[in-house]
Enzyme design. Sequence first.
Site, PDB file in Angstrom:
ATOM      1  N   GLY A  46       2.906  -7.105   2.592  1.00 32.79           N
ATOM      2  CA  GLY A  46       2.287  -8.269   3.229  1.00 32.79           C
ATOM      3  C   GLY A  46       1.389  -9.116   2.354  1.00 32.79           C
ATOM      4  N   GLU A  76       9.272  -0.930   0.685  1.00 29.36           N
ATOM      5  CA  GLU A  76      10.399  -0.574  -0.183  1.00 29.36           C
ATOM      6  C   GLU A  76      10.011   0.490  -1.222  1.00 29.36           C
ATOM      7  OE1 GLU A  76      13.451  -4.150  -0.194  1.00 29.36           O
ATOM      8  OE2 GLU A  76      11.486  -4.891  -0.742  1.00 29.36           O
TER       9      GLU A  76
END
Length: 265
Positions: A46, A76
């Site tokens: 983010g 990820e």
Amino acid sequence: MISDLKYRQHICEIGKKVYEKGFVAANDGNLSIRLGMDEFLITPTGVSKGSLTPEMIVKVDGQGNVLEGELRPTSEMKMHLCVYKERPDIQGIVHVHPPYATAFAIAGMPLDQAIMPESVVYLGTIPIAEYGTPSTNEIPEAISKYVHNHQGVLLENHGALTWGKDLDHAYYLMESLEFTAKINWIAKQLNGDRELSNRHVQKLIEMKTKMGIKGYSPLGVQTPDGIHAMKVTPSPIGELSEHDVNRIAEKVTKNILNELKELLK
Ligand SMILES: [Zn+2]
């Protein structure tokens, strides 16, 4: 925190580079560095890679447990940890969505042609790891079969991933990967791209071996003596490539010979 400050700063610097180069949009992409056998620094989720600060970087272990940091690590992360687990020699990883390379990943076209000496020697072949949903184990599973013999992969319909002996190395591999995809795309538009002959590629592979660079390289194409490169992709106006013409000629010759054999029986 003080001892690893320079690594955190380095991640912020590379974050700025990938953002300013247009390799990512908004909060996309993620970067990491190995600190020790079971300690890694990784970018948080983010946050734009262009506005990272050292305290935002998260310290995790090999299982993905947060050891230090206020923010959550990138979703990820599993992809990074898989590469570090399979390759203890790897110290830095870059994952971004550079436009030309990502377009190749969407078109289902690996970067496996011998189009430029630098790509053959320094980058090698960049295969496509099959599509996986981000954040699941599907992506680590898809890349694990390529991680030992390549320096990076295209992620099908997603982006690109490179790994290196340090974060700079992984970043420069990503620059080369995007540059190769971009030049290949432009050549395809001009008149169809031409691939180097395997005789020339063999010389480049010898150089690569002497330099101690590992990983698979493109093989090049069979060409008549004196021909350095041959068209492998037809030009956009629809003409057949020399490679296709040769294949058709081979097939026709074979058929004629077979018919002659039948007639002479
Ligand atoms: Zn991504």
